[in-house]
Scaffold this active site. Sequence first.
Site, PDB file in Angstrom:
ATOM      1  N   LYS A  20      -1.592 -92.218 -18.938  1.00  0.00           N
ATOM      2  CA  LYS A  20      -2.754 -91.341 -18.830  1.00  0.00           C
ATOM      3  C   LYS A  20      -4.032 -92.165 -18.959  1.00  0.00           C
ATOM      4  O   LYS A  20      -4.070 -93.182 -19.664  1.00  0.00           O
ATOM      5  CB  LYS A  20      -2.754 -90.313 -19.980  1.00  0.00           C
ATOM      6  N   ARG A  26       9.145 -81.211 -19.839  1.00  0.00           N
ATOM      7  CA  ARG A  26      10.200 -80.379 -19.243  1.00  0.00           C
ATOM      8  C   ARG A  26      11.573 -81.055 -19.355  1.00  0.00           C
ATOM      9  O   ARG A  26      12.599 -80.387 -19.346  1.00  0.00           O
ATOM     10  CB  ARG A  26       9.853 -80.060 -17.793  1.00  0.00           C
TER      11      ARG A  26
END
Length: 464
Positions: A244, A318
């Site tokens: 990120k 996820r």
Amino acid sequence: MTAVPNMPAFADPDSAARPLHVVAQDSLQAWLDAQPPQWAAWLRDGAFGAGLGELALLPGMDGGAVVGAVVGLGDARARARQRFGLAKSVSALPAGNWEFVGLPAPLATEAALGWLLAQYRFDRYKPANRVWPALKCPDGVDEAQVIAMARGEFLTRDLINTPAQDLGPAELEAAFVALAERHGAAVQVVSGAALETDFPMVHAVGKGSDRAPRIMSLRWGQSGPSLTLVGKGVCFDTGGLNLKPSSGMQLMKKDMGGAATVMGLAQMIMELNLPLRLRVIVPAVENSVSGRAMRPKDILKSRKGLTVEVNDTDAEGRLVLADALAWACEESPEVLISMATLTGAARVAVGPDLAPYYTDDAAMAGALEDGARAGADPVWRLPFHDAYESVIEPGIADLDNAPGYGFAGSITAALFLRRFADHPRYMHFDIYGHTPSDAPARPKGGVGQGARALLLALPQMLGL
């Protein structure tokens, strides 16, 4: 580590208390006309307008100590636009006991809950000695339920607000165990070689960190319908090798907000001793950068047996939830709920104040909407849109963790999870877990979303 929630409570019902008059804008003039002339003049001179949460202290008739206060209820439009508006007055009131006078009965529960929630401060690193004013619980309010909701929320906020240096997987496990011990629940923790074998995607996400990954399960209750809660426990998310940018990492201590929220909800359920069998599952990892970290285009095998192509190591939440959901479904609970700070797409869709959720069960959705209104905990239903199923199928594996579709990112993530939940009464929340600026009863920082709505929906969902 922070594990024990603060203990918000109401004043002793038999204690003396000063009145806190609640006055709506459209009835202000009539109320002033009925007050002693000194108070009416005082309020008029101070331009008190009864705006929502506007507060004025009332001096004694000799001009001495404060003997009461008046708080504005605003109008219907203001109340619709701002939850917990009366809670704005809490920080401005002197210490001591207070009781609402003239509070409309339909607003009593929200006002009482807002009063308690407004007293939250995260003071671990900057201790404060503030003595808060205490409220006598208004008539008609379920005192035990409101206190349980506040205590559960305080636990959630404390966990989310704690920086990752002090809340990694081991510390989250310690908080999880402490929660279980407070309520006599049983805990199972899987780590090490057993995690790699039995929960390969949890292991794959966490193996890049020196802070070992694990998955935890809490069980409480001996009878009644079964409820399983699954919460994403990514204690910090660098994005992995798909690193990120700095701006994207600023709030990543909150990436375990799903775990914090299901733990707060579990605290509420157990404190209220609801007649159900509860299970809570939290995969706890740190998504870090190292030579051991999973790579883009790796293909992982899941606990369920489905293979997953990793097209973005920053779509790790996820993956850990998938193994946790597969584990949950092996016991076929009557209701299965997952919560996660999963996608930026959900924030773009509904902003930070709404908790978007997914379910194929209309009855569950209806119960949740009722609970959201009753608990001042807004939610918004998004669709498991079957037409997007093909988007999450990469061709060389069963599933893609981050399809380059460019649209509907929250929906495709939810569809990915549904492949592992495989449960007719499944509900998934894609929450934000953070209040970006101070709001009534919600200081800037970590916040639970959806937990109160779920607590109040459970009787209808489970037939309690």
